[in-house]
Design an enzyme around this catalytic site. Structure first.
Site, PDB file in Angstrom:
ATOM      1  N   SER A  21       0.821  -1.210   0.000  1.00  0.00           N
ATOM      2  CA  SER A  21       0.000   0.000   0.000  1.00  0.00           C
ATOM      3  C   SER A  21       0.853   1.258   0.000  1.00  0.00           C
ATOM      4  O   SER A  21       0.562   2.232  -0.706  1.00  0.00           O
ATOM      5  CB  SER A  21      -0.936  -0.004   1.213  1.00  0.00           C
ATOM      6  OG  SER A  21      -1.836  -1.080   1.165  1.00  0.00           O
ATOM      7  N   GLY A  63      -6.332  -3.347  -7.476  1.00  0.00           N
ATOM      8  CA  GLY A  63      -7.502  -2.547  -7.121  1.00  0.00           C
ATOM      9  C   GLY A  63      -7.108  -1.230  -6.490  1.00  0.00           C
ATOM     10  O   GLY A  63      -7.717  -0.184  -6.764  1.00  0.00           O
ATOM     11  N   ARG A  76     -14.371  -6.296 -10.054  1.00  0.00           N
ATOM     12  CA  ARG A  76     -14.397  -5.629  -8.756  1.00  0.00           C
ATOM     13  C   ARG A  76     -15.140  -4.298  -8.844  1.00  0.00           C
ATOM     14  O   ARG A  76     -14.937  -3.527  -9.788  1.00  0.00           O
ATOM     15  CB  ARG A  76     -12.977  -5.429  -8.228  1.00  0.00           C
ATOM     16  CG  ARG A  76     -12.288  -6.746  -7.963  1.00  0.00           C
ATOM     17  CD  ARG A  76     -10.869  -6.592  -7.460  1.00  0.00           C
ATOM     18  NE  ARG A  76     -10.845  -5.978  -6.144  1.00  0.00           N
ATOM     19  CZ  ARG A  76      -9.719  -5.768  -5.461  1.00  0.00           C
ATOM     20  NH1 ARG A  76      -8.552  -6.102  -5.995  1.00  0.00           N
ATOM     21  NH2 ARG A  76      -9.753  -5.211  -4.258  1.00  0.00           N
ATOM     22  N   SER A  78     -13.425   2.240   3.811  1.00  0.00           N
ATOM     23  CA  SER A  78     -12.462   1.832   2.790  1.00  0.00           C
ATOM     24  C   SER A  78     -11.371   2.881   2.664  1.00  0.00           C
ATOM     25  O   SER A  78     -11.640   4.031   2.324  1.00  0.00           O
ATOM     26  CB  SER A  78     -13.157   1.646   1.434  1.00  0.00           C
ATOM     27  OG  SER A  78     -12.204   1.524   0.396  1.00  0.00           O
ATOM     28  N   ASP A 110      -6.743  -7.589   5.172  1.00  0.00           N
ATOM     29  CA  ASP A 110      -5.893  -8.367   4.270  1.00  0.00           C
ATOM     30  C   ASP A 110      -5.294  -9.591   4.944  1.00  0.00           C
ATOM     31  O   ASP A 110      -4.632 -10.398   4.279  1.00  0.00           O
ATOM     32  CB  ASP A 110      -4.756  -7.498   3.730  1.00  0.00           C
ATOM     33  CG  ASP A 110      -5.243  -6.467   2.733  1.00  0.00           C
ATOM     34  OD1 ASP A 110      -6.244  -6.734   2.051  1.00  0.00           O
ATOM     35  OD2 ASP A 110      -4.624  -5.389   2.645  1.00  0.00           O
ATOM     36  N   LYS A 129     -13.039  -8.614  -2.653  1.00  0.00           N
ATOM     37  CA  LYS A 129     -11.624  -8.428  -2.955  1.00  0.00           C
ATOM     38  C   LYS A 129     -11.366  -9.062  -4.330  1.00  0.00           C
ATOM     39  O   LYS A 129     -12.280  -9.254  -5.120  1.00  0.00           O
ATOM     40  CB  LYS A 129     -10.765  -9.038  -1.859  1.00  0.00           C
ATOM     41  CG  LYS A 129     -11.055  -8.487  -0.455  1.00  0.00           C
ATOM     42  CD  LYS A 129     -10.753  -7.003  -0.331  1.00  0.00           C
ATOM     43  CE  LYS A 129      -9.296  -6.719  -0.174  1.00  0.00           C
ATOM     44  NZ  LYS A 129      -9.003  -5.284   0.049  1.00  0.00           N
ATOM     45  N   ARG A 186     -12.859 -14.002  -0.472  1.00  0.00           N
ATOM     46  CA  ARG A 186     -11.893 -14.641   0.419  1.00  0.00           C
ATOM     47  C   ARG A 186     -12.566 -15.536   1.463  1.00  0.00           C
ATOM     48  O   ARG A 186     -12.002 -16.555   1.852  1.00  0.00           O
ATOM     49  CB  ARG A 186     -11.030 -13.578   1.114  1.00  0.00           C
ATOM     50  CG  ARG A 186     -10.092 -12.862   0.160  1.00  0.00           C
ATOM     51  CD  ARG A 186      -9.148 -11.958   0.910  1.00  0.00           C
ATOM     52  NE  ARG A 186      -8.361 -11.137  -0.010  1.00  0.00           N
ATOM     53  CZ  ARG A 186      -7.516 -10.205   0.390  1.00  0.00           C
ATOM     54  NH1 ARG A 186      -7.372  -9.956   1.674  1.00  0.00           N
ATOM     55  NH2 ARG A 186      -6.826  -9.493  -0.486  1.00  0.00           N
TER      56      ARG A 186
END
Length: 357
Positions: A26, A98, A126, A171, A319, A346, A350
């Site tokens: 990130s 993403g 997505r 987010s 994550d 995601k 997941r």
């Protein structure tokens, strides 16, 4: 005829040693982006050599930014300033990133030229409406496929204006897209979150010299400033470190030392959950690196037990759920998780994938 690949695993008497984990993904994305928009030359050390981050670097190269890679995990970025980007000669491919696509949407909404953002098959499924809607409120014009899916067609020449945003979904990517668009918007851009998310963008904007106010769950910036080149040292990626934290916890006789791991409080929810499960993880040598808090983590094997994961920690470990499933499977008792709908959207579902595994 391709050769088959076989993996053989045997029990070990314990994991021992000291490790340096690759850089945070990130932060690597954001470092490239802000260095490209800054005035001057920035050096990025600890850059994650992954397909997602390289896709972001290629995107800015396509828009006229000179980016050098003198060695692995290092980039030298010759910034072009806030208004120095040029139109690419075709669609920009974000691959599977993403983060790259959503944050780029915020930056490109304020440019004078049109851009098309595309991605691979997974990224193309997505949802992007959560970014498109707040950017449209600021004056951006972004067209997407049915259901708000990529590709994204971002119109240039729009006059953006600041606004107050209260996203319905917690987010960091949405918040970051709004703040990056705010660099090009007239007036004040504000974001207030239903639950605090990672503040990587806020910290890095501050490191690059843009005045910004932020705290737990909110951020505010004004227009009319410039980004100044700076050197960034990317901390070790907590998501990558998480696999070693769990492995050393569940393999008897283990003791590992992980160097310079990013300890952003909006990222380390798994650490809190593992400790609730009985993990023996100690933090040493706290310091700041690249504007981010880091520490060395010493983990010893411990008997884990199942817990009800507090919903307050879910957004800070979004994550790390796959490796949490591993810890839960090896723990004594039942672990229950709720409040994680973000995991359904995601690059894969997941929750379903880990349940099946």
């Amino acid at each position: 005829m391709s050769a088959s690949l076989r993996w053989c695993s045997q029990p070990t008497r314990g994991l021992h040693g000291a490790l340096r984990i690759p850089g945070d993904k990130s932060i690597s994305h954001r470092a490239i982006m802000l260095a490209a928009l800054a005035e001057g030359v920035s050096s990025i050390d600890g850059f994650l050599e992954g397909e997602d981050t390289r896709a972001t670097a290629r995107a800015f190269s396509r828009m006229g930014v000179q980016i050098e890679a003198p060695s692995s995990a290092r980039r030298v970025v010759h910034g072009v300033g806030l208004h120095g980007l040029k139109a690419a000669d075709g669609p920009i491919d974000c691959g599977n990133a993403g983060t790259g696509m959503r944050l780029l949407a915020g930056i490109l909404a304020g440019q004078a030229f049109d851009t098309e953002l595309i991605g691979d098959a997974s990224l193309s499924r997505r949802p992007m409406h959560r970014v498109i809607e707040p950017l449209a409120r600021m004056g951006a014009r972004i067209d997407a496929a049915d259901g708000g899916l990529p590709p994204l067609h971002i119109r240039g020449g729009c006059s953006l204006h600041g606004a107050r945003h209260e996203p319905a979904v917690a987010s960091a990517q949405v918040k970051s897209a709004i703040l990056l668009a705010g660099l090009y918007a007239q007036g004040t851009t504000e974001v207030y979150e239903v639950q605090p998310t990672r503040d990587y963008t806020e910290r890095m904007l501050e490191a690059f010299g843009w005045p910004i106010e932020f705290g737990s769950g909110w951020a505010r910036l004004e227009d009319g400033h410039r980004l100044q080149a700076t050197d960034v040292s990317v901390p070790a990626d907590f998501s990558s470190a998480a696999f070693f934290l769990v492995a050393a916890s569940i393999v008897p006789g283990s003791q590992l030392l992980l160097h310079a791991v990013g300890m952003n409080p909006r990222r380390t929810g798994l650490l809190g959950v593992l400790r609730l499960m009985g993990a023996d993880i100690r933090e040493e040598n706290h310091r700041t690196q690249g504007g981010e808090p880091v520490a060395d983590l010493r983990v010893r094997s411990a008997a884990l037990h199942g817990v009800d994961v507090p919903e307050s920690l879910v957004a800070d470990m979004i994550d790390e759920f796959p490796v949490l499933f591993v810890a839960a499977a090896a723990a004594d008792g039942t672990t229950r998780i709720s409040g994680a709908p973000e995991l359904r959207v995601k690059e894969s579902d997941r929750l379903a994938m880990m349940a099946r595994g």
